[in-house]
Design a protein around this motif. Structure first.
Motif, short mmCIF file in Angstrom:
data_model
loop_
_atom_site.label_atom_id
_atom_site.label_comp_id
_atom_site.label_asym_id
_atom_site.label_seq_id
_atom_site.Cartn_x
_atom_site.Cartn_y
_atom_site.Cartn_z
N HIS A 58 7.11 -2.98 -9.00
CA HIS A 58 7.36 -2.42 -10.34
C HIS A 58 6.86 -3.36 -11.44
CE1 HIS A 58 10.89 -4.80 -11.70
NE2 HIS A 58 11.25 -4.82 -10.43
N VAL A 59 6.56 -4.60 -11.06
CA VAL A 59 5.98 -5.53 -12.04
C VAL A 59 4.46 -5.56 -11.92
CG1 VAL A 59 5.98 -7.90 -12.92
CG2 VAL A 59 8.06 -6.95 -11.90
N PHE A 60 3.94 -5.65 -10.70
CA PHE A 60 2.50 -5.83 -10.48
C PHE A 60 1.79 -4.59 -9.95
CE2 PHE A 60 1.58 -10.71 -10.12
CZ PHE A 60 1.83 -10.81 -11.49
N GLY A 61 2.53 -3.51 -9.66
CA GLY A 61 1.89 -2.28 -9.22
C GLY A 61 1.62 -2.23 -7.72
N TRP A 62 0.95 -1.13 -7.32
CA TRP A 62 0.63 -0.88 -5.90
C TRP A 62 -0.86 -0.64 -5.79
CZ3 TRP A 62 5.07 0.52 -8.25
CH2 TRP A 62 6.27 0.25 -7.57
N PRO A 63 -1.66 -1.43 -5.15
CA PRO A 63 -1.30 -2.72 -4.59
C PRO A 63 -1.09 -3.73 -5.72
CG PRO A 63 -3.65 -2.42 -4.40
CD PRO A 63 -3.10 -1.16 -5.00
N THR A 68 -6.54 -5.42 -15.55
CA THR A 68 -6.90 -5.14 -14.16
C THR A 68 -7.51 -3.74 -14.07
OG1 THR A 68 -4.67 -4.35 -13.64
CG2 THR A 68 -5.10 -6.68 -13.26
N TYR A 91 16.90 1.30 -10.22
CA TYR A 91 16.23 1.98 -9.10
C TYR A 91 17.26 2.34 -8.02
CZ TYR A 91 11.33 1.01 -10.40
OH TYR A 91 10.10 0.99 -11.00
N TRP A 111 -1.86 -0.58 -13.78
CA TRP A 111 -0.45 -1.00 -13.72
C TRP A 111 -0.21 -2.14 -14.71
CZ3 TRP A 111 2.43 1.98 -10.54
CH2 TRP A 111 1.81 2.62 -9.47
N VAL A 112 -1.17 -3.07 -14.74
CA VAL A 112 -1.04 -4.26 -15.57
C VAL A 112 -2.33 -4.42 -16.37
CG1 VAL A 112 -0.77 -6.79 -15.50
CG2 VAL A 112 0.48 -5.36 -13.87
N LEU A 164 11.21 -2.69 -5.59
CA LEU A 164 12.11 -2.20 -6.63
C LEU A 164 13.16 -3.25 -7.00
CD1 LEU A 164 12.72 1.39 -5.19
CD2 LEU A 164 10.85 0.58 -6.64
N HIS A 192 0.80 -1.22 0.00
CA HIS A 192 0.00 0.00 0.00
C HIS A 192 0.83 1.26 0.00
CE1 HIS A 192 -3.83 -1.98 1.86
NE2 HIS A 192 -3.29 -2.70 0.90
N THR A 193 2.12 1.14 0.12
CA THR A 193 2.94 2.34 0.26
C THR A 193 4.15 2.26 -0.66
OG1 THR A 193 2.29 2.42 2.58
CG2 THR A 193 4.11 3.83 1.94
N ARG A 194 4.13 3.07 -1.71
CA ARG A 194 5.31 3.14 -2.57
C ARG A 194 6.46 3.80 -1.85
NH1 ARG A 194 6.01 4.20 -8.72
NH2 ARG A 194 7.88 3.17 -8.01
N TYR A 237 -4.26 4.71 -3.39
CA TYR A 237 -3.77 4.19 -4.67
C TYR A 237 -4.86 4.08 -5.73
CZ TYR A 237 0.72 4.00 -2.86
OH TYR A 237 1.92 4.43 -2.36
N HIS A 292 -2.39 8.77 0.39
CA HIS A 292 -0.94 8.63 0.40
C HIS A 292 -0.34 9.82 -0.34
CE1 HIS A 292 -0.45 4.54 2.03
NE2 HIS A 292 -1.66 4.36 1.53
N MET A 332 9.82 11.71 -1.66
CA MET A 332 8.68 11.73 -2.58
C MET A 332 7.70 12.83 -2.22
SD MET A 332 7.24 7.95 -3.46
CE MET A 332 8.31 6.68 -4.11
N GLN A 377 7.91 -0.83 -20.96
CA GLN A 377 7.03 -1.43 -19.95
C GLN A 377 5.83 -0.51 -19.87
OE1 GLN A 377 7.87 -0.68 -15.89
NE2 GLN A 377 7.24 -2.69 -15.18
N ASN A 417 -2.37 -5.70 -7.79
CA ASN A 417 -3.72 -5.99 -8.26
C ASN A 417 -3.88 -7.29 -9.04
OD1 ASN A 417 -6.24 -4.29 -10.24
ND2 ASN A 417 -6.43 -5.16 -8.20
N PRO A 418 -2.90 -7.71 -9.85
CA PRO A 418 -3.09 -9.01 -10.53
C PRO A 418 -3.28 -10.17 -9.56
CG PRO A 418 -1.36 -7.77 -11.60
CD PRO A 418 -1.70 -7.01 -10.35
N TRP A 422 3.19 0.56 -17.87
CA TRP A 422 2.79 1.63 -16.95
C TRP A 422 3.86 2.69 -16.77
CZ3 TRP A 422 5.32 2.91 -12.51
CH2 TRP A 422 6.15 1.95 -11.92
N ASP A 429 2.31 10.12 -2.26
CA ASP A 429 2.78 9.95 -3.63
C ASP A 429 1.61 9.91 -4.61
OD1 ASP A 429 2.47 7.55 -2.10
OD2 ASP A 429 3.19 6.39 -3.79
#
Lengths: 327, 261
Positions: free
Chosen positions: A208-213, B110, B23, B106-107, A150, A121-123, B153, B166, B204, B57, A215-216, B59, B168
């Motif tokens: 960085h692959v599945f996002g925040w949260p 979804t 990163y 993001w993906v 990351l 939940h927190t980037r 988010y 949040h 951030m 990529q 979701n997939p 997103w 960010d």
């Protein structure tokens, strides 16, 4: 012909049949229990984060020599549950608990200890580290923190593929550890019923692959994702922070429960099952534990040897959709 | 050496010989880190077109046209096509907000979330394409504002309980929203939330606080002192993404070059 003669089974036959079915059912249940490998879970009473946590952890860890052998001279990765910062709610594995575990693993001879988390939940991991106080505790110890969100992703293939995603991205830091230790908080969860050492593995998936949260994982089914991640990663050890747990609308908006316990063990489903019982909830009703059971895990209390202190279960409140879990 | 100079010196050193930025210094190159590095300054050295064109990529490259359009429009063309073609998956039956409003995910496959939606909107606004998609994004972001004025988010509440914002997500949402009169109440509540970064600072929060205030004609200076202090010789905690965001905010205020406007 009297109508009663048309009945294919007499009352006596029905009763006999019912007894036979019951015996078969008991037999199946016993067989299901017997095929579960024996597991050991250690419970230790601890009422405060200011107690001698390192000492309590060292004493408990001594009961697991195979785990200690992996830790000695190796790279130990501690994976706590860090979610969000709300000082009035015990959301996260307590930083003092994490630091004590790091000190304990260094004490038993780990070459390197890393604390690693990919918060869902927190980037802003910098914010999380600083506001929880974890940064301040780890820096003097020379223990680094790795933001798994990351981290480089490594694809793993869960054997049962319950998510039907085929492969899941997991952080390289996690997969390359000599000993991965899941360190969850004892909490109820509004989607999964409970969140413990297996659900904690969501944080090993890089954001960085599945996002925040991530979701997939939600779209693929939360229990499916928990079970797949556990079966693909197979962490060697877990320590549950139940000194203060959370009940109700967890994992974020619940209420503190001073439970005064920590649990540890090498078998994560067995550990989660026992932690669930301490919350007076039925592990057999937790979907991901049922799935793990199908994959050969241990959930039955008859197959779990409890070590350490005797802890009296205390009922944890759950949201209405999980009232069925109440023991 | 100023904080901006320290940030750029670190970013120069952490660029990988094989192209792109990681990163964290020493790690493998990543698309988002490399896109954010392009926000560190207007010069060509910050835009690694060769690496980005071979490492797309979805997103994170939603943001690419926003920061690179003026320097390399050809590089941005595939990302713009992807942004315009992208459709998030609606979620029915949630209460407290409209999860059927389209945005970006993001993906693929979804739901729509704030940050990828903000990235895509910033790019479309920068290039001046697809105004109807920008309006969809505005509607989605406005609908998702939390009770405390910021953004979580994606959803402002879950199972009837209000979620906290949040810093960010809030910063990116504010950068994406056009400074229009009818959006002023939404924007002002968001900007007020961003000031929490002054009492509970992070890189951030401070960088996005300065950038979002600039984007809406407000004074960014309260955020800058704390931000500069966070940039050391190894950037911010050896993190490229945080250091690049800090550089973007410092460049916008000190040099007048704003990567996101």
């Amino acid at each position: 012909m009297p109508s009663s003669d048309k009945t294919p089974f007499s009352r006596r036959a029905l009763l006999a049949g019912a007894a036979g079915l019951a015996a078969t059912s008991v037999g199946v249940a016993s067989w299901q229990q017997l095929r579960q490998p024996k597991a050991r879970v250690l419970q230790a009473r601890c009422d405060s984060y200011d107690a001698n946590l390192v000492g309590i952890l060292l004493e408990g860890m001594a009961a697991f020599p195979a785990m200690l052998a992996k830790a000695r001279g190796g790279h130990v990765v501690l994976k706590p549950n860090l979610v969000e910062v709300h000082p009035d709610r015990p959301i996260n594995t307590d930083p003092r608990f994490i630091a004590a575990a790091a000190a304990a693993f260094l004490e038993v001879g780990a070459a390197r200890v890393t604390v690693a988390e990919g918060a869902g939940h927190t980037r802003d991991a910098e914010f999380l580290l600083e506001r929880t106080g974890l940064d301040e505790l780890l820096r003097p110890m020379g223990v680094p923190f790795v933001d798994l969100n990351l981290d480089e992703a490594v694809d793993v293939r869960p054997p049962a593929n319950l998510t039907r995603l085929g492969k899941l991205p997991v952080a390289r830091t996690v997969m390359s550890a000599d000993l991965l230790v899941s360190m969850p908080k004892l909490k109820t969860h509004h989607w999964a019923g409970v969140t413990l050492s297996m659900k904690n593995l969501f944080g090993t998936v890089p954001g960085h692959v599945f996002g925040w949260p991530k979701n997939p994982l939600h779209w693929a089914g939360i229990p499916n994702s928990i079970t797949d991640l556990w079966s693909a990663i197979r962490p060697s050890f877990a320590i549950v922070d139940g000194i203060v747990g959370m009940e109700g609308d967890g994992p974020i908006m619940g209420t503190a429960v001073p439970m005064g316990v920590l649990l540890m063990g090498e078998d994560l489903p067995a550990l989660d099952a026992q932690a669930t019982r301490l919350m007076k909830l039925r592990p057999e009703g937790v979907e991901y534990l049922r799935q793990a059971l199908e994959l050969g895990a241990t959930v039955s209390k008859h197959r779990i040897e409890l070590l350490g202190d005797v802890i009296t279960p205390r009922p944890f409140d759950v949201i209405e959709s999980f009232h069925r879990l109440r023991a | 050496m100023s904080a901006l100079q320290r940030a750029r010196a670190f970013l120069r050193r952490s660029r990988l010989p094989t192209g792109g930025w990681p990163y964290v210094a020493g790690g493998p190159a990543q698309p988002e880190a490399t896109v954010l590095a392009a926000a560190a300054g207007p010069e060509a050295e910050w835009l690694d077109s060769a690496w980005l064109s071979g490492n797309e990529q979805a997103w994170s490259t939603f943001l690419l046209p926003a920061v690179a359009w003026g320097r390399d429009p050809a590089l941005c063309a595939p990302a713009l096509d992807r942004i315009e073609a992208f459709r998030s998956s609606p979620v029915e039956g949630l209460v407290g907000f409209d999860a059927t409003l389209p945005g970006w995910s993001w993906v693929s496959g979804t739901a729509a979330w704030i940050q990828p939606t903000a990235f895509a909107m910033l790019s479309l606004r920068r290039v001046g394409r697809s105004p109807e998609r920008i309006e969809q994004g505005v509607a989605m972001i406005a609908d998702r504002q939390c009770a405390d004025g910021g953004w979580n988010y994606g959803n402002p509440e879950v199972l009837g309980a209000q979620l906290a914002a949040h810093i960010d997500s809030t910063g990116w949402a504010l950068l994406a929203l056009p400074p229009r009169e009818e959006l002023r109440p939404v924007i002002e509540r968001g900007l007020a939330f961003m000031t929490t970064a002054l009492t509970m600072p992070s890189t951030m929060g401070l960088a996005l606080g300065a950038l979002s205030h600039l984007a809406h004609g407000q004074d960014p200076s309260p955020f800058l002192g704390g931000l500069a202090e966070r940039v050391g010789d190894e950037g911010v905690r050896s993190r490229v993404d945080l250091t690049a965001l800090a550089a973007a905010a410092l460049s916008a205020t000190e040099e007048g070059w704003n990567a996101f406007l």
